[in-house]
Every structure is written in C-alpha cells, then in structure tokens.
Design an enzyme around this catalytic site. Structure first.
Site, mmCIF file in Angstrom:
data_model
loop_
_atom_site.group_PDB
_atom_site.id
_atom_site.type_symbol
_atom_site.label_atom_id
_atom_site.label_comp_id
_atom_site.label_asym_id
_atom_site.label_seq_id
_atom_site.Cartn_x
_atom_site.Cartn_y
_atom_site.Cartn_z
ATOM 1 C CE LYS A 1 -13.728 -3.893 0.110
ATOM 2 N NZ LYS A 1 -12.533 -3.835 0.913
ATOM 3 C CE LYS B 1 -5.867 -7.634 -1.827
ATOM 4 N NZ LYS B 1 -6.368 -7.382 -0.526
ATOM 5 C CE LYS C 1 -4.493 -1.441 1.597
ATOM 6 N NZ LYS C 1 -5.578 -1.260 2.551
HETATM 7 P P1 TYM Z 1 -10.994 -6.217 2.975
HETATM 8 O O1 TYM Z 1 -12.036 -5.174 3.162
HETATM 9 O O2 TYM Z 1 -9.888 -5.925 2.031
HETATM 10 O O3 TYM Z 1 -11.652 -7.570 2.509
HETATM 11 C C1 TYM Z 1 -12.735 -8.173 3.188
HETATM 12 C C2 TYM Z 1 -12.590 -9.690 3.174
HETATM 13 O O4 TYM Z 1 -12.481 -10.170 1.841
HETATM 14 C C3 TYM Z 1 -11.300 -10.962 1.696
HETATM 15 N N1 TYM Z 1 -10.757 -10.729 0.352
HETATM 16 C C4 TYM Z 1 -10.494 -11.691 -0.534
HETATM 17 N N2 TYM Z 1 -10.615 -13.031 -0.461
HETATM 18 C C5 TYM Z 1 -10.270 -13.738 -1.558
HETATM 19 N N3 TYM Z 1 -9.817 -13.185 -2.703
HETATM 20 C C6 TYM Z 1 -9.662 -11.839 -2.816
HETATM 21 N N4 TYM Z 1 -9.239 -11.291 -3.951
HETATM 22 C C7 TYM Z 1 -10.017 -11.031 -1.684
HETATM 23 N N5 TYM Z 1 -10.006 -9.699 -1.464
HETATM 24 C C8 TYM Z 1 -10.447 -9.530 -0.200
HETATM 25 C C9 TYM Z 1 -10.353 -10.434 2.765
HETATM 26 O O5 TYM Z 1 -9.370 -11.402 3.092
HETATM 27 C C10 TYM Z 1 -11.305 -10.153 3.911
HETATM 28 O O6 TYM Z 1 -11.594 -11.361 4.602
HETATM 29 N N6 TYM Z 1 -8.030 -5.833 6.988
HETATM 30 C C11 TYM Z 1 -9.286 -6.373 6.504
HETATM 31 C C12 TYM Z 1 -10.486 -5.860 7.270
HETATM 32 C C13 TYM Z 1 -10.432 -6.079 8.745
HETATM 33 C C14 TYM Z 1 -10.562 -7.315 9.424
HETATM 34 C C15 TYM Z 1 -10.497 -6.996 10.820
HETATM 35 C C16 TYM Z 1 -10.743 -8.629 9.009
HETATM 36 C C17 TYM Z 1 -10.272 -5.105 9.676
HETATM 37 N N7 TYM Z 1 -10.328 -5.658 10.929
HETATM 38 C C18 TYM Z 1 -10.583 -7.973 11.786
HETATM 39 C C19 TYM Z 1 -10.827 -9.612 10.001
HETATM 40 C C20 TYM Z 1 -10.753 -9.290 11.366
HETATM 41 C C21 TYM Z 1 -9.455 -5.952 5.055
HETATM 42 O O7 TYM Z 1 -8.856 -5.023 4.590
HETATM 43 O O8 TYM Z 1 -10.399 -6.659 4.388
#
Ligand code: TYM
Length: 335
Positions: free
Chosen positions: A202, A199, A117
């Site tokens: 969004k 990956k 990032k």
């Molecule tokens: P975020 O918002 O990027 O994504 C949400 C969830 O989607 C999964 N994900 C994917 N899985 C498979 N293939 C992909 N291309 C893909 N892109 C995203 C992510 O692994 C996630 O499960 N840091 C986290 C948010 C967060 C969080 C937490 C998660 C904040 N606090 C506590 C678990 C527990 C994030 O940026 O997810």
C-alpha cells in the site's frame, strides 16, 4: 462485548499507512470472516507501527477511520469481533518497552523487513523501525493470542514474537501464550503488478503496482491490462513466470477456482483475454465492499463508537496482562 472463555484468541493488525490493497484483503482481511464464529477475534488498527515511517497527521487520522471501515465493510461483525486503535490502549507501548529488554540486538538486525525498509527510507532509519517487531510482539502477547492470521511477509515477525515469549516464560514462569501464525492456502503473497518479484504494497510509490480497494472499475481493469507478464501466451502456472502466476493466484482467490480450473478455462486464449477477466472479477468482487465503505465513512460517529467500545474492552484485557507482567518483574504496584 465479552469474550467466550472456551474459545481461543485470534489477533491481527493492519497499519493505516495507505489505502489498503487487494494484497491486504486477499492475504489477510477477507479470510478473517472464517474465524469469526470459532474464536475470540481481535483486529487492531496499528497507528503506532505506522509512525516508524513519516506520516502526514491529517492523512493518518483519515486512514485510521478508513482502515476500521474496511474491516467492517469486509463483512466482519463489530458485535462479534473486537476492533480498536492501538494508541487507544497504552499497554501496547508499555509492554513493548518491557519486551525490548528481552529482545536481542542481533535478533532484530536479522529482520528482513527492517533491512528492506531501512534501504527504502535511508534518511530516516529510526530506532522505532528497528524495534518494530517488539511492538508487534507486545500486540499479540498482551491478549494471549493463539493464532495470528497474516500474509507471508509477517512470518519472521511471528517467529521473533514466539522467541521473545518463550524467553520471558523461561525467566519468569508461564506468562504468555506462544502464538502460531495462521496462513491461508492462497493469497498469502500477492505480488506487485509492475514487478511481480516483489509483494504488492500500500505504500509503493507506483500506483500502478497495486489495486487499492477503492480503485474505480476502470482503473482496476486498466491496471490489470497493463500488468507485467512475460512474453509467453499460454495461461499456465509455471516456475519462473512470476507475472502470470501472480495474476492466476489473484483470480483464484477472487473466484474460488483452482489453478487447474483456471488453466482449463483459458486454454487456447491469450494473456489479453485472461487479464480482462481478472480485472472484471476483481472489480465485481470489490463493488459491494466499496459501497459499504462509503456508507460507513459518511458516519464517523458510528466508527468512533466502535473504536470507543473496542478500546474499553481491550484496555480491560490488556491491563490485566500488564499487572501480571509487572508483578513477575518485581515492579511495585500501588492501588
Ligand atoms: P500491513 O499493514 O503491512 O498488512 C496488513 C496485512 O496484510 C498482509 N499483506 C499481504 N498479504 C498478501 N500479499 C501482500 N502483498 C500483502 N501485503 C500485506 C500482511 O501480511 C498483514 O497480515 N506488521 C503488520 C501489522 C501488525 C500486526 C501486528 C499483524 C502490527 N502488529 C500483530 C499481526 C499481529 C503489518 O505491517 O501489516
């Protein structure tokens, strides 16, 4: 809402930083339904994490409703799962400060997501981006979560959460539950359609790289048709064929078919026919979710009600933990 004391706790979060993609859906949200009956599940719209990258305020407000609406439209029951918005529970930021003092600079420097990032947003390498995993640790540890269902990209963040929790427990006696990541068998890494070595995200600038959950049927089919694949023709899962492997993985998640079954189904057929089938399967499986999403977005007061009830209970749980943490640290608490 009241949790059942005999059940373990599940926690996961999603950033409202863009319309969610099939990566978020297949990697995380779709699978949460399977946990509903056997765990106390908590799902949070993590808007505090989202501001580590600049967000437009109006857009962020809208995405917050939308992310919650996606949770519900995916079939998760708001009576059985606890949903809330992170900034409605101040204890997340409070615990994050405390945990910052139990997290090492060196550990945070090794986080691959920080490196990625900061390369992508080189004009805004802020301290929040650096301490992002500490806020994530606070999210999870506040509720004594045992399981964290996420995609593979979050693996390193769960590992650092475990390290921080262990360090605190060793210094102050047993305080936090040590959480485990929970990955599903498939879907844990859905890749970009334009660069299958990355990956799907969004927040990717290239719209063709991802299928947004609200894309029209035509857009879905068009994007899959154009998805980058190698010059081969055989629909076969093979080392090094990232593009076709990704499409097979997506098709498998959508239809429940195994890779072997897919290879058989498309034996003797070319990539073109296969890509169309993936597009159609994806559009079919999102159509119900899209209808339900639109219905929910037309009823903001319902969504606000869910947020309000959720944050009431989350505040109650989180404040209990904060009081325990402050007691252990030696912070005076006055009634
Ligand atoms: P975020 O918002 O990027 O994504 C949400 C969830 O989607 C999964 N994900 C994917 N899985 C498979 N293939 C992909 N291309 C893909 N892109 C995203 C992510 O692994 C996630 O499960 N840091 C986290 C948010 C967060 C969080 C937490 C998660 C904040 N606090 C506590 C678990 C527990 C994030 O940026 O997810």
């Amino acid at each position: 809402m009241e949790f059942n004391k005999d059940k373990k706790i599940v926690f996961s979060g999603v950033q409202p930083s863009g319309m969610l993609t099939i990566g978020n859906y297949l990697g995380a949200i779709k699978n949460w339904k399977t946990l509903e009956e056997n765990y106390n599940c908590i799902y949070c719209v993590v808007n505090e994490h989202a501001i580590t990258v600049r967000q437009d305020p109006a857009e962020l407000r809208k995405r917050t409703y939308e992310t919650l609406a996606i949770f519900i439209a995916s079939g998760l029951d708001p009576e059985k799962n606890l949903f809330f918005v992170q900034s409605h529970v101040p204890a997340h930021a409070e615990l994050a400060w405390v945990l910052n003092c139990y997290t090492m600079f060196g550990e945070l420097s090794r986080m691959t997501q920080f490196k990625d990032k900061s390369a992508k947003h080189s004009d805004n390498i802020n301290a929040g981006l650096f301490t992002y995993p500490v806020l994530m640790a606070a999210d999870i540890l506040l509720y004594n979560a045992s399981l964290v269902p996420v995609g593979m990209d979050q693996k390193q963040h769960i590992e650092i959460t475990r390290d921080i929790a262990k360090r605190f427990n060793e210094a102050y006696s047993e305080t936090f539950t040590i959480p485990e990541p929970y990955f599903m068998e498939s879907g844990t890494k859905i890749c970009s359609l334009t660069d299958p070595t990355k990956k799907m995200s969004k927040s990717d600038e290239n719209e063709n790289s991802r299928i947004s959950l609200m894309d029209s049927r035509d857009d879905i089919i068009r994007k899959f048709k154009r998805a980058v694949t190698d010059s081969g023709t055989e629909v076969k899962f093979e080392e090094g064929k990232d593009g076709i492997n990704n499409l097979m993985n997506i098709y498998s998640c959508l239809t429940g078919k195994t890779i072997k079954e897919i290879e058989k189904e498309f034996e003797g057929k070319g990539y073109g026919e296969f890509k169309l089938a993936v597009g159609e399967a994806c559009a079919d499986s999102l159509s119900g979710l899209q209808a339900e999403f639109n219905r929910l977005m037309a009823d903001k007061s319902y969504l606000e009600n869910v947020m309000k009830n959720g944050s009431d209970y989350a505040n109650y749980l989180a404040n209990k933990m904060m009081s325990k943490v402050y007691r252990k640290l030696g912070f005076l608490q006055i009634k």
